[in-house]
Design a protein around this motif. Structure first.
Motif, PDB file in Angstrom:
ATOM      1  N   THR A  58      -7.161 -12.243   8.998  1.00  0.00           N
ATOM      2  CA  THR A  58      -5.892 -11.557   8.772  1.00  0.00           C
ATOM      3  C   THR A  58      -5.323 -11.097  10.107  1.00  0.00           C
ATOM      4  O   THR A  58      -6.070 -10.854  11.061  1.00  0.00           O
ATOM      5  N   ASN A  59      -4.015 -10.986  10.164  1.00  0.00           N
ATOM      6  CA  ASN A  59      -3.331 -10.485  11.351  1.00  0.00           C
ATOM      7  C   ASN A  59      -2.187  -9.572  10.939  1.00  0.00           C
ATOM      8  O   ASN A  59      -1.607  -9.741   9.849  1.00  0.00           O
ATOM      9  N   TYR A  60      -1.874  -8.634  11.838  1.00  0.00           N
ATOM     10  CA  TYR A  60      -0.812  -7.675  11.556  1.00  0.00           C
ATOM     11  C   TYR A  60       0.042  -7.474  12.796  1.00  0.00           C
ATOM     12  O   TYR A  60      -0.452  -7.499  13.928  1.00  0.00           O
ATOM     13  N   ALA A  61       1.309  -7.226  12.559  1.00  0.00           N
ATOM     14  CA  ALA A  61       2.180  -6.811  13.649  1.00  0.00           C
ATOM     15  C   ALA A  61       1.729  -5.435  14.128  1.00  0.00           C
ATOM     16  O   ALA A  61       1.230  -4.615  13.345  1.00  0.00           O
ATOM     17  N   ASP A  62       1.905  -5.172  15.400  1.00  0.00           N
ATOM     18  CA  ASP A  62       1.482  -3.889  15.956  1.00  0.00           C
ATOM     19  C   ASP A  62       2.137  -2.718  15.220  1.00  0.00           C
ATOM     20  O   ASP A  62       1.524  -1.662  15.055  1.00  0.00           O
ATOM     21  N   SER A  63       3.354  -2.923  14.777  1.00  0.00           N
ATOM     22  CA  SER A  63       4.103  -1.839  14.136  1.00  0.00           C
ATOM     23  C   SER A  63       3.532  -1.430  12.779  1.00  0.00           C
ATOM     24  O   SER A  63       3.852  -0.349  12.282  1.00  0.00           O
ATOM     25  N   VAL A  64       2.691  -2.274  12.186  1.00  0.00           N
ATOM     26  CA  VAL A  64       2.162  -1.955  10.850  1.00  0.00           C
ATOM     27  C   VAL A  64       0.646  -1.841  10.824  1.00  0.00           C
ATOM     28  O   VAL A  64       0.067  -1.506   9.788  1.00  0.00           O
ATOM     29  N   LYS A  65      -0.001  -2.088  11.935  1.00  0.00           N
ATOM     30  CA  LYS A  65      -1.470  -2.010  11.981  1.00  0.00           C
ATOM     31  C   LYS A  65      -1.953  -0.632  11.556  1.00  0.00           C
ATOM     32  O   LYS A  65      -1.410   0.381  11.997  1.00  0.00           O
ATOM     33  N   GLY A  66      -2.961  -0.629  10.713  1.00  0.00           N
ATOM     34  CA  GLY A  66      -3.522   0.622  10.233  1.00  0.00           C
ATOM     35  C   GLY A  66      -2.788   1.203   9.043  1.00  0.00           C
ATOM     36  O   GLY A  66      -3.264   2.161   8.423  1.00  0.00           O
ATOM     37  N   ARG A  67      -1.631   0.636   8.710  1.00  0.00           N
ATOM     38  CA  ARG A  67      -0.849   1.134   7.571  1.00  0.00           C
ATOM     39  C   ARG A  67      -0.732   0.094   6.449  1.00  0.00           C
ATOM     40  O   ARG A  67      -0.681   0.450   5.278  1.00  0.00           O
ATOM     41  N   PHE A  68      -0.661  -1.174   6.821  1.00  0.00           N
ATOM     42  CA  PHE A  68      -0.501  -2.254   5.850  1.00  0.00           C
ATOM     43  C   PHE A  68      -1.802  -3.034   5.732  1.00  0.00           C
ATOM     44  O   PHE A  68      -2.537  -3.208   6.721  1.00  0.00           O
ATOM     45  N   THR A  69      -2.054  -3.539   4.522  1.00  0.00           N
ATOM     46  CA  THR A  69      -3.227  -4.378   4.283  1.00  0.00           C
ATOM     47  C   THR A  69      -2.829  -5.574   3.438  1.00  0.00           C
ATOM     48  O   THR A  69      -2.232  -5.408   2.367  1.00  0.00           O
ATOM     49  N   ILE A  70      -3.179  -6.762   3.911  1.00  0.00           N
ATOM     50  CA  ILE A  70      -2.901  -7.988   3.153  1.00  0.00           C
ATOM     51  C   ILE A  70      -4.203  -8.452   2.511  1.00  0.00           C
ATOM     52  O   ILE A  70      -5.278  -8.372   3.120  1.00  0.00           O
ATOM     53  N   ALA A  71      -4.095  -8.929   1.273  1.00  0.00           N
ATOM     54  CA  ALA A  71      -5.294  -9.377   0.570  1.00  0.00           C
ATOM     55  C   ALA A  71      -4.933 -10.404  -0.493  1.00  0.00           C
ATOM     56  O   ALA A  71      -3.846 -10.357  -1.071  1.00  0.00           O
ATOM     57  N   ARG A  72      -5.866 -11.279  -0.743  1.00  0.00           N
ATOM     58  CA  ARG A  72      -5.698 -12.275  -1.794  1.00  0.00           C
ATOM     59  C   ARG A  72      -6.309 -11.786  -3.100  1.00  0.00           C
ATOM     60  O   ARG A  72      -7.340 -11.104  -3.103  1.00  0.00           O
ATOM     61  N   ASP A  73      -5.667 -12.161  -4.199  1.00  0.00           N
ATOM     62  CA  ASP A  73      -6.246 -11.993  -5.522  1.00  0.00           C
ATOM     63  C   ASP A  73      -6.199 -13.379  -6.159  1.00  0.00           C
ATOM     64  O   ASP A  73      -5.247 -13.725  -6.850  1.00  0.00           O
ATOM     65  N   ASN A  74      -7.230 -14.154  -5.903  1.00  0.00           N
ATOM     66  CA  ASN A  74      -7.218 -15.546  -6.344  1.00  0.00           C
ATOM     67  C   ASN A  74      -7.239 -15.676  -7.868  1.00  0.00           C
ATOM     68  O   ASN A  74      -6.709 -16.640  -8.416  1.00  0.00           O
ATOM     69  N   ALA A  75      -7.829 -14.717  -8.531  1.00  0.00           N
ATOM     70  CA  ALA A  75      -7.857 -14.760  -9.993  1.00  0.00           C
ATOM     71  C   ALA A  75      -6.448 -14.693 -10.574  1.00  0.00           C
ATOM     72  O   ALA A  75      -6.178 -15.266 -11.632  1.00  0.00           O
ATOM     73  N   LYS A  76      -5.565 -13.982  -9.873  1.00  0.00           N
ATOM     74  CA  LYS A  76      -4.180 -13.845 -10.335  1.00  0.00           C
ATOM     75  C   LYS A  76      -3.229 -14.766  -9.582  1.00  0.00           C
ATOM     76  O   LYS A  76      -2.024 -14.748  -9.837  1.00  0.00           O
ATOM     77  N   ASN A  77      -3.781 -15.541  -8.642  1.00  0.00           N
ATOM     78  CA  ASN A  77      -2.955 -16.438  -7.831  1.00  0.00           C
ATOM     79  C   ASN A  77      -1.849 -15.674  -7.114  1.00  0.00           C
ATOM     80  O   ASN A  77      -0.675 -16.072  -7.122  1.00  0.00           O
ATOM     81  N   THR A  78      -2.218 -14.553  -6.514  1.00  0.00           N
ATOM     82  CA  THR A  78      -1.260 -13.733  -5.782  1.00  0.00           C
ATOM     83  C   THR A  78      -1.830 -13.333  -4.427  1.00  0.00           C
ATOM     84  O   THR A  78      -3.041 -13.381  -4.202  1.00  0.00           O
ATOM     85  N   VAL A  79      -0.934 -12.946  -3.544  1.00  0.00           N
ATOM     86  CA  VAL A  79      -1.293 -12.307  -2.281  1.00  0.00           C
ATOM     87  C   VAL A  79      -0.517 -11.008  -2.216  1.00  0.00           C
ATOM     88  O   VAL A  79       0.706 -11.000  -2.377  1.00  0.00           O
ATOM     89  N   ASN A  80      -1.220  -9.919  -1.998  1.00  0.00           N
ATOM     90  CA  ASN A  80      -0.607  -8.602  -2.022  1.00  0.00           C
ATOM     91  C   ASN A  80      -0.519  -7.999  -0.631  1.00  0.00           C
ATOM     92  O   ASN A  80      -1.366  -8.273   0.242  1.00  0.00           O
ATOM     93  N   LEU A  81       0.480  -7.180  -0.444  1.00  0.00           N
ATOM     94  CA  LEU A  81       0.647  -6.430   0.797  1.00  0.00           C
ATOM     95  C   LEU A  81       0.721  -4.958   0.422  1.00  0.00           C
ATOM     96  O   LEU A  81       1.720  -4.502  -0.134  1.00  0.00           O
TER      97      LEU A  81
END
Length: 116
Positions: A58-81
């Protein structure tokens, strides 16, 4: 017809949280690298976060590091932020992108407004 659809945007006060979701139809997100981008009025679209296939990187822009989290939910076929500690400068239309070799799909965007 392959499609990406973002959801979860809205109006939130500074310091609040939102969770954006990117869902696909017509293809499986697990096999695509996924990126979240945003575009504020009068500004260029910028990358916010991305996640590799299978979620190994995973990678994040400096402006959002520590505040945003990206993750996959493969069971639901989604990617969440997950967006925490939101700031007024996070206000933008947020877009999801799915990329695999020559395949590249964009969603229509979801508005996030951070304001008191």
């Amino acid at each position: 017809q392959p499609q990406l659809v973002e959801s979860g945007g809205g109006l939130v006060q500074p310091g609040g949280s939102l969770r954006l979701s990117c869902a696909s139809s017509g293809f499986i997100l697990e096999y695509f690298a996924i990126g979240w981008f945003r575009q504020a009025p009068g500004k260029e679209r910028e990358g916010v976060s991305c996640i590799s296939t299978r979620g190994g990187s995973t990678n994040y822009a400096d402006s959002v590091k520590g505040r945003f989290t990206i993750a996959r939910d493969n069971a639901k076929n989604t990617v969440n932020l997950q967006m925490n500690s939101l700031k007024p400068e996070d206000t933008a239309v947020y877009y999801c992108n799915a990329h695999f070799v020559r395949l590249d799909y964009w969603g229509q965007g979801t508005q996030v407004t951070v304001s008191s």
